[in-house]
Design a protein around this motif. Structure first.
Motif, PDB file in Angstrom:
ATOM      1  N   UNK A 109      62.254   3.902  60.475  1.00 57.09           N
ATOM      2  CA  UNK A 109      61.769   5.164  59.926  1.00 57.09           C
ATOM      3  C   UNK A 109      61.447   4.957  58.457  1.00 57.09           C
ATOM      4  N   UNK A 110      60.226   5.319  58.064  1.00 54.24           N
ATOM      5  CA  UNK A 110      59.773   5.104  56.686  1.00 54.24           C
ATOM      6  C   UNK A 110      60.014   6.343  55.834  1.00 54.24           C
ATOM      7  N   UNK A 111      60.622   6.104  54.671  1.00 50.84           N
ATOM      8  CA  UNK A 111      60.826   7.130  53.653  1.00 50.84           C
ATOM      9  C   UNK A 111      60.018   6.717  52.434  1.00 50.84           C
ATOM     10  N   UNK A 112      59.391   7.658  51.745  1.00 50.70           N
ATOM     11  CA  UNK A 112      58.533   7.312  50.620  1.00 50.70           C
ATOM     12  C   UNK A 112      58.574   8.414  49.576  1.00 50.70           C
ATOM     13  N   UNK A 113      58.608   8.002  48.316  1.00 50.02           N
ATOM     14  CA  UNK A 113      58.588   9.000  47.261  1.00 50.02           C
ATOM     15  C   UNK A 113      58.731   8.386  45.890  1.00 50.02           C
ATOM     16  N   UNK A 114      58.795   9.252  44.893  1.00 51.11           N
ATOM     17  CA  UNK A 114      59.001   8.819  43.511  1.00 51.11           C
ATOM     18  C   UNK A 114      60.406   9.201  43.085  1.00 51.11           C
ATOM     19  N   UNK A 115      61.080   8.240  42.464  1.00 50.71           N
ATOM     20  CA  UNK A 115      62.435   8.474  41.967  1.00 50.71           C
ATOM     21  C   UNK A 115      62.423   8.453  40.453  1.00 50.71           C
ATOM     22  N   UNK A 116      63.251   9.297  39.873  1.00 47.08           N
ATOM     23  CA  UNK A 116      63.306   9.388  38.419  1.00 47.08           C
ATOM     24  C   UNK A 116      64.466   8.564  37.863  1.00 47.08           C
ATOM     25  N   UNK A 117      64.339   8.306  36.592  1.00 50.52           N
ATOM     26  CA  UNK A 117      65.390   7.594  35.858  1.00 50.52           C
ATOM     27  C   UNK A 117      66.734   8.283  36.055  1.00 50.52           C
ATOM     28  N   UNK A 118      66.764   9.589  35.960  1.00 51.73           N
ATOM     29  CA  UNK A 118      68.016  10.334  36.078  1.00 51.73           C
ATOM     30  C   UNK A 118      68.652  10.178  37.459  1.00 51.73           C
ATOM     31  N   UNK A 119      67.833  10.105  38.521  1.00 50.09           N
ATOM     32  CA  UNK A 119      68.367   9.937  39.872  1.00 50.09           C
ATOM     33  C   UNK A 119      69.080   8.591  40.024  1.00 50.09           C
ATOM     34  N   UNK A 120      68.669   7.595  39.252  1.00 46.15           N
ATOM     35  CA  UNK A 120      69.238   6.251  39.377  1.00 46.15           C
ATOM     36  C   UNK A 120      70.531   6.060  38.605  1.00 46.15           C
ATOM     37  N   UNK A 171      69.022  -0.828  36.683  1.00 48.04           N
ATOM     38  CA  UNK A 171      67.631  -0.372  36.613  1.00 48.04           C
ATOM     39  C   UNK A 171      67.527   0.878  35.747  1.00 48.04           C
ATOM     40  N   UNK A 172      68.490   1.747  35.834  1.00 46.82           N
ATOM     41  CA  UNK A 172      68.508   2.944  34.987  1.00 46.82           C
ATOM     42  C   UNK A 172      68.436   2.541  33.518  1.00 46.82           C
ATOM     43  N   UNK A 173      69.256   1.578  33.107  1.00 47.28           N
ATOM     44  CA  UNK A 173      69.251   1.121  31.713  1.00 47.28           C
ATOM     45  C   UNK A 173      67.915   0.492  31.336  1.00 47.28           C
ATOM     46  N   UNK A 174      67.340  -0.303  32.236  1.00 50.72           N
ATOM     47  CA  UNK A 174      66.031  -0.928  31.965  1.00 50.72           C
ATOM     48  C   UNK A 174      64.940   0.128  31.832  1.00 50.72           C
ATOM     49  N   UNK A 175      64.979   1.135  32.700  1.00 47.28           N
ATOM     50  CA  UNK A 175      63.976   2.190  32.628  1.00 47.28           C
ATOM     51  C   UNK A 175      64.087   2.955  31.320  1.00 47.28           C
ATOM     52  N   UNK A 176      65.296   3.248  30.909  1.00 48.95           N
ATOM     53  CA  UNK A 176      65.499   3.959  29.638  1.00 48.95           C
ATOM     54  C   UNK A 176      64.946   3.163  28.475  1.00 48.95           C
ATOM     55  N   UNK A 177      65.251   1.870  28.423  1.00 47.78           N
ATOM     56  CA  UNK A 177      64.802   1.053  27.297  1.00 47.78           C
ATOM     57  C   UNK A 177      63.289   0.840  27.313  1.00 47.78           C
ATOM     58  N   UNK A 178      62.665   0.897  28.493  1.00 47.76           N
ATOM     59  CA  UNK A 178      61.218   0.702  28.600  1.00 47.76           C
ATOM     60  C   UNK A 178      60.447   2.018  28.540  1.00 47.76           C
ATOM     61  N   UNK A 179      61.160   3.142  28.519  1.00 42.95           N
ATOM     62  CA  UNK A 179      60.493   4.432  28.491  1.00 42.95           C
ATOM     63  C   UNK A 179      59.847   4.799  29.823  1.00 42.95           C
ATOM     64  N   UNK A 180      60.325   4.243  30.903  1.00 39.22           N
ATOM     65  CA  UNK A 180      59.789   4.518  32.238  1.00 39.22           C
ATOM     66  C   UNK A 180      60.553   5.691  32.835  1.00 39.22           C
ATOM     67  N   UNK A 181      59.848   6.759  33.139  1.00 41.05           N
ATOM     68  CA  UNK A 181      60.490   7.968  33.648  1.00 41.05           C
ATOM     69  C   UNK A 181      60.682   7.974  35.159  1.00 41.05           C
TER      70      UNK A 181
END
Length: 176
Positions: free
Chosen positions: A101-112, A119-129
């Motif tokens: 079963x395929x699930x698909x979507x966009x996840x935010x920094x806060x969800x991680x 990955x949360x820390x990397x996203x924060x430092x790179x400004x990736x939301x």
């Protein structure tokens, strides 16, 4: 640059353990080529480089916080996608000849924050939301494929993870 990780992992313990090799694709420039062997323990990671002729370097120990090889909890990612509701549920597809079963979507920094702290820390430092990802879950409730798309500083990354051959846990011990 493509990096391939292959090996056996125990994913159901308090921390992932196992033994894997990391290898860059043949298309990688010689100065960026890598072949390494990694042993993941519950309390540390051991890595050594391998030469083309099979010669192995010295093992380097790293604590979990500084480990270069982090294994994500793909079941937790699937749960985040399920939490997005019906729009994330894409239906049944075949993965390696079996239904999933395929699930698909966009996840935010806060969800991680609690699911994948690295990955949360990397996203924060790179400004990736946010980033897009898909997870395929088999009939046993296991994630058998995971894909992730990110764009950081103008560069695109596409990660593909395939999980298969589920069986009994493999014994792992620290190198001597």
């Amino acid at each position: 640059l493509a990096l391939v990780m292959a090996g056996r992992m125990n994913l159901n313990g308090s921390a992932p353990t196992g033994k894997v090799t990391l290898t860059t694709a043949d298309s990688a420039p010689a100065d960026q080529a890598l072949k390494a062997e990694t042993i993941l323990m519950e309390n540390a990671t051991y890595t050594r480089e391998l030469d083309d002729d099979g010669t192995a370097g010295q093992w380097q120990r790293a604590g979990l916080d500084s480990a270069g090889t982090a294994i994500a909890d793909y079941g937790a990612y699937a749960q985040l996608l399920l939490d997005l509701g019906p729009k994330a549920q894409k239906g049944s597809e075949e993965v390696d000849g079996a239904p999933a079963y395929r699930l698909s979507g966009k996840l935010t920094q806060d969800q991680l924050r609690t699911v994948d702290r690295r990955l949360y820390d990397r996203m924060r430092s790179a400004g990736l939301e946010e980033f897009a990802c898909d997870a395929w879950v088999n009939e046993s409730g296991r994630v058998v494929r995971f894909e992730q798309w990110m764009k950081v500083s103008g560069a695109s990354a596409h990660n593909v993870v395939t999980l298969k051959n589920f069986s009994a846990p493999v014994p792992v011990s620290a190198p001597e």
